[in-house]
Design an enzyme around this catalytic site. Structure first.
Site, mmCIF file in Angstrom:
data_model
loop_
_atom_site.group_PDB
_atom_site.id
_atom_site.type_symbol
_atom_site.label_atom_id
_atom_site.label_comp_id
_atom_site.label_asym_id
_atom_site.label_seq_id
_atom_site.Cartn_x
_atom_site.Cartn_y
_atom_site.Cartn_z
ATOM 1 N N GLY A 36 0.833 -1.189 0.000
ATOM 2 C CA GLY A 36 0.000 0.000 0.000
ATOM 3 C C GLY A 36 0.867 1.238 0.000
ATOM 4 N N CYS A 45 -13.681 13.039 10.742
ATOM 5 C CA CYS A 45 -12.587 12.158 11.140
ATOM 6 C C CYS A 45 -11.713 12.807 12.207
ATOM 7 C CB CYS A 45 -11.750 11.785 9.916
ATOM 8 S SG CYS A 45 -12.576 10.621 8.797
ATOM 9 N N GLY A 88 1.001 4.017 -1.648
ATOM 10 C CA GLY A 88 0.526 5.367 -1.916
ATOM 11 C C GLY A 88 1.235 5.997 -3.097
ATOM 12 N N TRP A 89 1.603 7.269 -2.951
ATOM 13 C CA TRP A 89 2.271 8.007 -4.026
ATOM 14 C C TRP A 89 3.791 7.889 -3.937
ATOM 15 C CZ3 TRP A 89 -2.218 9.739 -1.712
ATOM 16 C CH2 TRP A 89 -3.313 9.930 -2.572
#
Length: 388
Positions: free
Chosen positions: A175, A354, A177-178
Protein backbone atom coordinates in the site's frame (compact mmCIF):
# COMPACT_ATOMS: atom_id res chain seq x y z
CA UNK A 1 -42.47 22.14 5.25
CA UNK A 2 -39.29 23.33 3.59
CA UNK A 3 -37.78 26.67 4.60
CA UNK A 4 -36.12 29.15 2.29
CA UNK A 5 -32.34 28.75 2.00
CA UNK A 6 -31.80 32.15 3.71
CA UNK A 7 -34.03 31.26 6.68
CA UNK A 8 -33.51 28.99 9.65
CA UNK A 9 -36.12 26.51 10.79
CA UNK A 10 -38.46 27.27 13.67
CA UNK A 11 -36.96 25.48 16.68
CA UNK A 12 -40.48 24.61 17.83
CA UNK A 13 -40.75 22.25 14.86
CA UNK A 14 -37.66 20.21 15.79
CA UNK A 15 -38.43 16.55 16.64
CA UNK A 16 -38.03 15.90 20.35
CA UNK A 17 -35.42 13.09 20.07
CA UNK A 18 -33.10 15.31 18.04
CA UNK A 19 -33.61 18.36 20.26
CA UNK A 20 -32.92 16.34 23.41
CA UNK A 21 -29.81 14.71 21.98
CA UNK A 22 -28.26 17.99 20.86
CA UNK A 23 -29.11 19.71 24.13
CA UNK A 24 -27.47 16.87 26.07
CA UNK A 25 -24.14 17.37 24.27
CA UNK A 26 -24.21 21.17 24.44
CA UNK A 27 -25.11 21.89 20.81
CA UNK A 28 -27.94 24.37 20.25
CA UNK A 29 -30.00 24.53 17.10
CA UNK A 30 -29.59 27.92 15.41
CA UNK A 31 -27.54 29.02 18.43
CA UNK A 32 -24.75 31.63 18.64
CA UNK A 33 -21.74 29.42 19.37
CA UNK A 34 -19.33 28.24 16.63
CA UNK A 35 -20.27 24.60 17.35
CA UNK A 36 -24.05 25.27 17.19
CA UNK A 37 -25.85 23.74 14.22
CA UNK A 38 -27.70 26.06 11.83
CA UNK A 39 -30.60 24.27 10.12
CA UNK A 40 -32.21 25.79 7.04
CA UNK A 41 -34.20 22.84 5.74
CA UNK A 42 -36.56 20.66 7.78
CA UNK A 43 -35.81 17.65 5.61
CA UNK A 44 -32.69 17.11 7.70
CA UNK A 45 -34.85 15.77 10.54
CA UNK A 46 -36.36 12.97 8.48
CA UNK A 47 -32.98 12.16 6.99
CA UNK A 48 -31.38 11.73 10.43
CA UNK A 49 -34.28 9.83 12.01
CA UNK A 50 -34.53 7.49 8.99
CA UNK A 51 -30.89 7.04 8.02
CA UNK A 52 -28.78 8.10 11.02
CA UNK A 53 -25.22 9.18 10.26
CA UNK A 54 -25.74 8.60 6.54
CA UNK A 55 -28.67 10.99 6.55
CA UNK A 56 -26.80 13.57 8.61
CA UNK A 57 -23.84 13.56 6.24
CA UNK A 58 -25.97 13.68 3.11
CA UNK A 59 -28.00 16.55 4.56
CA UNK A 60 -24.75 18.47 5.08
CA UNK A 61 -23.73 17.74 1.49
CA UNK A 62 -27.14 19.04 0.36
CA UNK A 63 -26.65 22.27 2.28
CA UNK A 64 -29.62 21.64 4.59
CA UNK A 65 -27.52 22.51 7.63
CA UNK A 66 -24.25 24.24 8.37
CA UNK A 67 -22.03 24.94 11.35
CA UNK A 68 -19.04 27.23 11.73
CA UNK A 69 -16.91 24.66 13.57
CA UNK A 70 -17.99 21.31 12.16
CA UNK A 71 -15.15 19.47 13.89
CA UNK A 72 -16.19 20.84 17.28
CA UNK A 73 -19.84 19.93 16.80
CA UNK A 74 -18.99 16.39 15.78
CA UNK A 75 -16.47 16.11 18.65
CA UNK A 76 -19.21 16.95 21.14
CA UNK A 77 -21.46 14.30 19.64
CA UNK A 78 -18.75 11.63 19.67
CA UNK A 79 -17.32 12.51 23.06
CA UNK A 80 -20.75 11.93 24.58
CA UNK A 81 -21.34 8.79 22.48
CA UNK A 82 -24.40 10.48 20.97
CA UNK A 83 -23.51 8.77 17.70
CA UNK A 84 -24.36 5.47 19.39
CA UNK A 85 -27.84 6.78 20.19
CA UNK A 86 -28.31 7.76 16.56
CA UNK A 87 -27.46 4.16 15.64
CA UNK A 88 -30.33 3.03 17.84
CA UNK A 89 -32.75 5.10 15.74
CA UNK A 90 -31.73 3.05 12.71
CA UNK A 91 -31.10 -0.26 14.45
CA UNK A 92 -32.56 -2.44 11.71
CA UNK A 93 -30.29 -0.86 9.10
CA UNK A 94 -27.23 -1.41 11.30
CA UNK A 95 -28.17 -5.05 11.87
CA UNK A 96 -28.48 -5.55 8.12
CA UNK A 97 -25.12 -3.84 7.52
CA UNK A 98 -23.47 -6.02 10.16
CA UNK A 99 -25.00 -9.14 8.60
CA UNK A 100 -23.75 -8.05 5.18
CA UNK A 101 -20.20 -7.70 6.48
CA UNK A 102 -20.35 -11.10 8.19
CA UNK A 103 -21.74 -12.95 5.17
CA UNK A 104 -19.93 -11.22 2.29
CA UNK A 105 -16.17 -10.85 1.92
CA UNK A 106 -16.27 -7.17 0.97
CA UNK A 107 -12.52 -7.09 0.46
CA UNK A 108 -12.21 -10.24 -1.66
CA UNK A 109 -9.59 -10.18 -4.45
CA UNK A 110 -12.25 -9.27 -7.02
CA UNK A 111 -13.06 -6.13 -5.00
CA UNK A 112 -9.47 -5.21 -4.11
CA UNK A 113 -9.17 -2.36 -6.62
CA UNK A 114 -12.53 -0.71 -5.86
CA UNK A 115 -11.24 1.61 -3.15
CA UNK A 116 -8.35 2.68 -5.39
CA UNK A 117 -10.71 3.60 -8.19
CA UNK A 118 -13.26 5.26 -5.89
CA UNK A 119 -11.02 7.22 -3.53
CA UNK A 120 -7.32 7.26 -4.39
CA UNK A 121 -7.94 7.95 -8.08
CA UNK A 122 -10.12 10.97 -7.24
CA UNK A 123 -7.43 13.24 -8.64
CA UNK A 124 -3.75 13.80 -7.96
CA UNK A 125 -4.35 17.56 -8.06
CA UNK A 126 -6.60 17.28 -5.01
CA UNK A 127 -4.09 15.27 -3.00
CA UNK A 128 -1.14 17.41 -4.12
CA UNK A 129 -2.97 20.46 -2.80
CA UNK A 130 -4.00 18.85 0.49
CA UNK A 131 -0.99 16.78 1.52
CA UNK A 132 2.68 17.51 2.25
CA UNK A 133 5.28 17.61 -0.56
CA UNK A 134 5.86 13.83 -0.32
CA UNK A 135 2.07 13.24 -0.45
CA UNK A 136 1.92 11.06 2.65
CA UNK A 137 -1.76 10.22 3.16
CA UNK A 138 -1.58 8.91 6.73
CA UNK A 139 -1.13 10.27 10.24
CA UNK A 140 1.94 12.41 10.88
CA UNK A 141 4.08 12.26 14.03
CA UNK A 142 3.83 15.64 15.76
CA UNK A 143 5.89 15.20 18.94
CA UNK A 144 8.62 17.60 17.74
CA UNK A 145 7.04 18.84 14.52
CA UNK A 146 6.13 22.43 13.71
CA UNK A 147 4.43 21.77 10.38
CA UNK A 148 2.67 19.04 8.42
CA UNK A 149 5.80 18.47 6.35
CA UNK A 150 7.88 18.05 9.52
CA UNK A 151 5.33 15.66 11.02
CA UNK A 152 5.38 13.42 7.96
CA UNK A 153 9.17 13.42 7.63
CA UNK A 154 9.51 12.58 11.32
CA UNK A 155 7.01 9.74 10.87
CA UNK A 156 8.91 8.31 7.91
CA UNK A 157 12.20 8.51 9.78
CA UNK A 158 10.69 6.78 12.81
CA UNK A 159 9.27 3.98 10.64
CA UNK A 160 12.61 3.33 8.98
CA UNK A 161 14.40 3.29 12.34
CA UNK A 162 11.81 0.98 13.91
CA UNK A 163 12.40 -1.37 10.96
CA UNK A 164 16.16 -1.12 11.53
CA UNK A 165 16.71 -0.65 7.80
CA UNK A 166 20.23 -1.27 6.53
CA UNK A 167 21.79 -0.42 3.13
CA UNK A 168 21.16 -3.09 0.52
CA UNK A 169 18.14 -4.64 2.25
CA UNK A 170 14.93 -5.32 0.35
CA UNK A 171 11.85 -3.55 1.70
CA UNK A 172 8.28 -4.43 0.72
CA UNK A 173 5.84 -1.52 1.03
CA UNK A 174 2.27 -2.87 0.99
CA UNK A 175 0.00 0.00 0.00
CA UNK A 176 2.74 2.40 -1.06
CA UNK A 177 0.53 5.37 -1.92
CA UNK A 178 2.27 8.01 -4.03
CA UNK A 179 5.70 6.58 -3.21
CA UNK A 180 6.78 8.93 -0.42
CA UNK A 181 7.96 6.24 1.99
CA UNK A 182 9.61 4.24 -0.80
CA UNK A 183 11.50 7.36 -1.91
CA UNK A 184 12.53 8.22 1.65
CA UNK A 185 13.72 4.73 2.54
CA UNK A 186 15.71 4.34 -0.68
CA UNK A 187 17.21 7.84 -0.45
CA UNK A 188 18.04 8.01 3.26
CA UNK A 189 18.56 4.35 4.19
CA UNK A 190 19.95 2.84 0.97
CA UNK A 191 17.41 0.03 0.63
CA UNK A 192 15.77 -1.52 -2.41
CA UNK A 193 11.99 -1.13 -2.37
CA UNK A 194 9.04 -2.87 -3.96
CA UNK A 195 5.92 -0.77 -3.47
CA UNK A 196 2.48 -2.11 -4.34
CA UNK A 197 -0.81 -0.24 -4.72
CA UNK A 198 -4.34 -0.76 -6.05
CA UNK A 199 -4.50 2.76 -7.53
CA UNK A 200 -3.33 3.33 -11.10
CA UNK A 201 -2.86 7.05 -10.48
CA UNK A 202 -0.73 6.35 -7.42
CA UNK A 203 1.37 3.88 -9.36
CA UNK A 204 2.13 6.37 -12.15
CA UNK A 205 2.93 9.15 -9.70
CA UNK A 206 5.11 6.95 -7.48
CA UNK A 207 7.07 5.63 -10.44
CA UNK A 208 7.82 9.17 -11.58
CA UNK A 209 8.84 10.21 -8.05
CA UNK A 210 11.20 7.27 -7.61
CA UNK A 211 12.73 7.29 -11.09
CA UNK A 212 16.43 6.51 -10.90
CA UNK A 213 16.18 4.90 -7.48
CA UNK A 214 16.22 1.14 -6.67
CA UNK A 215 12.44 1.26 -6.37
CA UNK A 216 9.77 -0.69 -8.27
CA UNK A 217 6.09 0.23 -8.02
CA UNK A 218 3.54 -2.38 -9.08
CA UNK A 219 -0.25 -2.38 -9.41
CA UNK A 220 -0.99 -5.62 -7.61
CA UNK A 221 -2.93 -7.06 -4.68
CA UNK A 222 -0.85 -8.27 -1.74
CA UNK A 223 -2.32 -11.77 -2.10
CA UNK A 224 -0.66 -12.16 -5.47
CA UNK A 225 2.90 -11.40 -4.32
CA UNK A 226 5.78 -13.87 -4.16
CA UNK A 227 9.39 -13.56 -3.06
CA UNK A 228 11.30 -12.79 0.12
CA UNK A 229 12.03 -9.43 1.73
CA UNK A 230 14.24 -8.35 4.62
CA UNK A 231 11.63 -5.94 5.95
CA UNK A 232 7.94 -5.34 5.31
CA UNK A 233 5.91 -2.20 5.98
CA UNK A 234 2.28 -1.27 5.48
CA UNK A 235 1.08 2.27 6.18
CA UNK A 236 -2.62 3.15 6.05
CA UNK A 237 -3.58 0.09 4.04
CA UNK A 238 -4.75 -2.40 6.68
CA UNK A 239 -8.02 -0.46 7.00
CA UNK A 240 -8.92 -1.89 3.56
CA UNK A 241 -8.04 -5.54 4.31
CA UNK A 242 -11.26 -6.57 6.04
CA UNK A 243 -11.83 -8.88 8.99
CA UNK A 244 -12.45 -11.93 6.81
CA UNK A 245 -8.97 -11.50 5.32
CA UNK A 246 -6.90 -10.74 8.42
CA UNK A 247 -5.58 -14.29 8.75
CA UNK A 248 -4.67 -14.45 5.06
CA UNK A 249 -3.02 -11.03 5.33
CA UNK A 250 -0.76 -12.04 8.23
CA UNK A 251 -0.05 -15.37 6.53
CA UNK A 252 1.03 -13.47 3.41
CA UNK A 253 3.33 -11.17 5.40
CA UNK A 254 4.83 -14.11 7.28
CA UNK A 255 5.57 -15.88 4.01
CA UNK A 256 7.08 -12.80 2.34
CA UNK A 257 9.35 -11.81 5.25
CA UNK A 258 12.72 -13.42 5.90
CA UNK A 259 13.26 -15.16 9.23
CA UNK A 260 15.40 -12.32 10.60
CA UNK A 261 13.04 -9.68 9.27
CA UNK A 262 10.68 -7.13 10.80
CA UNK A 263 7.18 -6.02 9.81
CA UNK A 264 5.76 -2.61 10.75
CA UNK A 265 1.99 -2.16 10.53
CA UNK A 266 0.72 1.45 10.67
CA UNK A 267 -3.06 1.46 10.95
CA UNK A 268 -6.06 3.30 12.31
CA UNK A 269 -7.61 1.36 15.17
CA UNK A 270 -10.88 1.53 17.05
CA UNK A 271 -11.47 1.95 20.78
CA UNK A 272 -13.85 -0.98 20.55
CA UNK A 273 -15.01 -3.59 18.07
CA UNK A 274 -17.62 -2.46 15.56
CA UNK A 275 -19.96 -4.75 13.69
CA UNK A 276 -20.26 -2.50 10.63
CA UNK A 277 -18.54 0.47 9.02
CA UNK A 278 -20.18 3.89 9.25
CA UNK A 279 -22.54 4.02 6.26
CA UNK A 280 -21.62 7.56 5.18
CA UNK A 281 -17.88 6.78 5.14
CA UNK A 282 -18.60 3.52 3.32
CA UNK A 283 -20.69 5.15 0.61
CA UNK A 284 -18.75 8.33 -0.06
CA UNK A 285 -15.15 7.92 1.09
CA UNK A 286 -13.76 4.41 1.69
CA UNK A 287 -16.00 1.66 0.28
CA UNK A 288 -15.69 -1.69 2.02
CA UNK A 289 -13.34 -0.36 4.72
CA UNK A 290 -12.97 -1.83 8.20
CA UNK A 291 -11.31 -0.29 11.30
CA UNK A 292 -9.78 -3.05 13.46
CA UNK A 293 -10.09 -3.29 17.22
CA UNK A 294 -7.13 -4.44 19.36
CA UNK A 295 -8.63 -7.89 19.83
CA UNK A 296 -9.32 -8.39 16.13
CA UNK A 297 -5.65 -7.87 15.35
CA UNK A 298 -4.25 -10.05 18.11
CA UNK A 299 -6.76 -12.83 17.43
CA UNK A 300 -5.65 -13.20 13.83
CA UNK A 301 -1.91 -12.72 14.29
CA UNK A 302 -1.63 -15.13 17.21
CA UNK A 303 0.54 -18.11 16.37
CA UNK A 304 1.82 -16.43 13.19
CA UNK A 305 4.11 -13.57 14.25
CA UNK A 306 5.58 -12.17 17.46
CA UNK A 307 4.20 -8.78 18.50
CA UNK A 308 7.31 -6.81 19.47
CA UNK A 309 5.92 -3.31 19.94
CA UNK A 310 2.60 -1.42 19.97
CA UNK A 311 2.73 2.40 19.75
CA UNK A 312 -0.38 4.60 19.86
CA UNK A 313 -0.32 8.26 18.84
CA UNK A 314 -3.93 8.65 17.73
CA UNK A 315 -4.35 12.27 18.85
CA UNK A 316 -1.75 13.20 16.22
CA UNK A 317 -4.32 12.27 13.56
CA UNK A 318 -6.53 15.13 14.75
CA UNK A 319 -3.68 17.57 14.02
CA UNK A 320 -2.95 15.90 10.69
CA UNK A 321 -6.55 16.08 9.50
CA UNK A 322 -6.89 19.71 10.54
CA UNK A 323 -3.71 20.52 8.60
CA UNK A 324 -5.09 18.72 5.53
CA UNK A 325 -8.32 20.69 5.82
CA UNK A 326 -6.45 23.99 6.06
CA UNK A 327 -4.54 23.11 2.89
CA UNK A 328 -7.75 22.04 1.17
CA UNK A 329 -9.48 25.31 2.02
CA UNK A 330 -6.51 27.34 0.84
CA UNK A 331 -6.37 25.48 -2.47
CA UNK A 332 -10.13 25.42 -3.09
CA UNK A 333 -10.21 28.39 -5.53
CA UNK A 334 -7.97 26.37 -7.86
CA UNK A 335 -9.96 23.15 -7.35
CA UNK A 336 -13.50 24.54 -7.41
CA UNK A 337 -14.14 24.45 -11.15
CA UNK A 338 -13.26 20.76 -11.43
CA UNK A 339 -14.85 19.43 -8.24
CA UNK A 340 -17.84 21.66 -7.45
CA UNK A 341 -19.53 22.82 -4.27
CA UNK A 342 -21.17 19.52 -3.32
CA UNK A 343 -17.78 17.79 -3.42
CA UNK A 344 -16.36 20.54 -1.19
CA UNK A 345 -19.04 19.91 1.41
CA UNK A 346 -18.48 16.15 1.18
CA UNK A 347 -14.70 16.46 1.56
CA UNK A 348 -15.01 18.96 4.42
CA UNK A 349 -17.44 16.65 6.21
CA UNK A 350 -15.01 13.75 5.77
CA UNK A 351 -11.98 15.60 7.14
CA UNK A 352 -13.76 17.34 10.01
CA UNK A 353 -15.73 14.28 11.14
CA UNK A 354 -12.59 12.16 11.14
CA UNK A 355 -10.72 14.82 13.15
CA UNK A 356 -13.52 14.67 15.73
CA UNK A 357 -13.32 10.87 15.77
CA UNK A 358 -9.68 10.98 16.88
CA UNK A 359 -10.15 13.98 19.17
CA UNK A 360 -12.86 12.06 21.03
CA UNK A 361 -10.48 9.09 21.34
CA UNK A 362 -12.85 6.76 19.55
CA UNK A 363 -10.14 6.33 16.94
CA UNK A 364 -6.48 5.44 17.53
CA UNK A 365 -3.39 5.38 15.36
CA UNK A 366 -1.20 2.36 15.95
CA UNK A 367 2.25 1.33 14.81
CA UNK A 368 2.85 -2.32 15.55
CA UNK A 369 6.12 -4.14 14.94
CA UNK A 370 6.16 -7.90 14.37
CA UNK A 371 8.86 -10.49 13.87
CA UNK A 372 9.20 -14.22 13.28
CA UNK A 373 9.41 -16.35 16.40
CA UNK A 374 12.69 -17.71 15.01
CA UNK A 375 14.32 -14.24 14.94
CA UNK A 376 17.29 -14.56 17.32
CA UNK A 377 17.87 -10.85 17.97
CA UNK A 378 16.08 -8.97 20.75
CA UNK A 379 13.96 -6.12 19.38
CA UNK A 380 14.33 -2.76 21.07
CA UNK A 381 11.78 -0.16 20.11
CA UNK A 382 12.29 3.58 19.70
CA UNK A 383 10.02 6.55 20.45
CA UNK A 384 11.94 9.85 20.51
CA UNK A 385 12.84 11.25 17.13
CA UNK A 386 16.57 11.24 17.86
CA UNK A 387 16.72 7.63 19.07
CA UNK A 388 18.94 5.16 17.26
Amino acid sequence: MKSNACELVDIQRIPKPIAELLHKVGVNINGPEPHDIQISDERVFGAVLSHGSLGLGEAYMNGWWTVEKLDEMMFRLMRSDADELVKAWTKVQWVLRALREKVINLQAPARAFKVGEHHYDTGNDLFEAMLDPLMIYSCGYWEQAQSLEDAQLHKLDMICKKLQLKPGEKLLDIGCGWGGLAWYAATHFGVQVLGITVSAQQQAYARARCKGLPVAIELIDYRDLTGQFDKVVSVGMFEHVGLKNYSDYFDAVRGLMKTEGLFLLHTIGGFEKTEATDPWIDRYIFPNGKIPSPGEITEHVEGKLVLEDWHNFGTDYDKTLMAWHANFEKAWPQLEQRYGERFKRMWTYYLMTCAAYFRARKGMLWQLVFSHRQRPETYRSIRPLNST
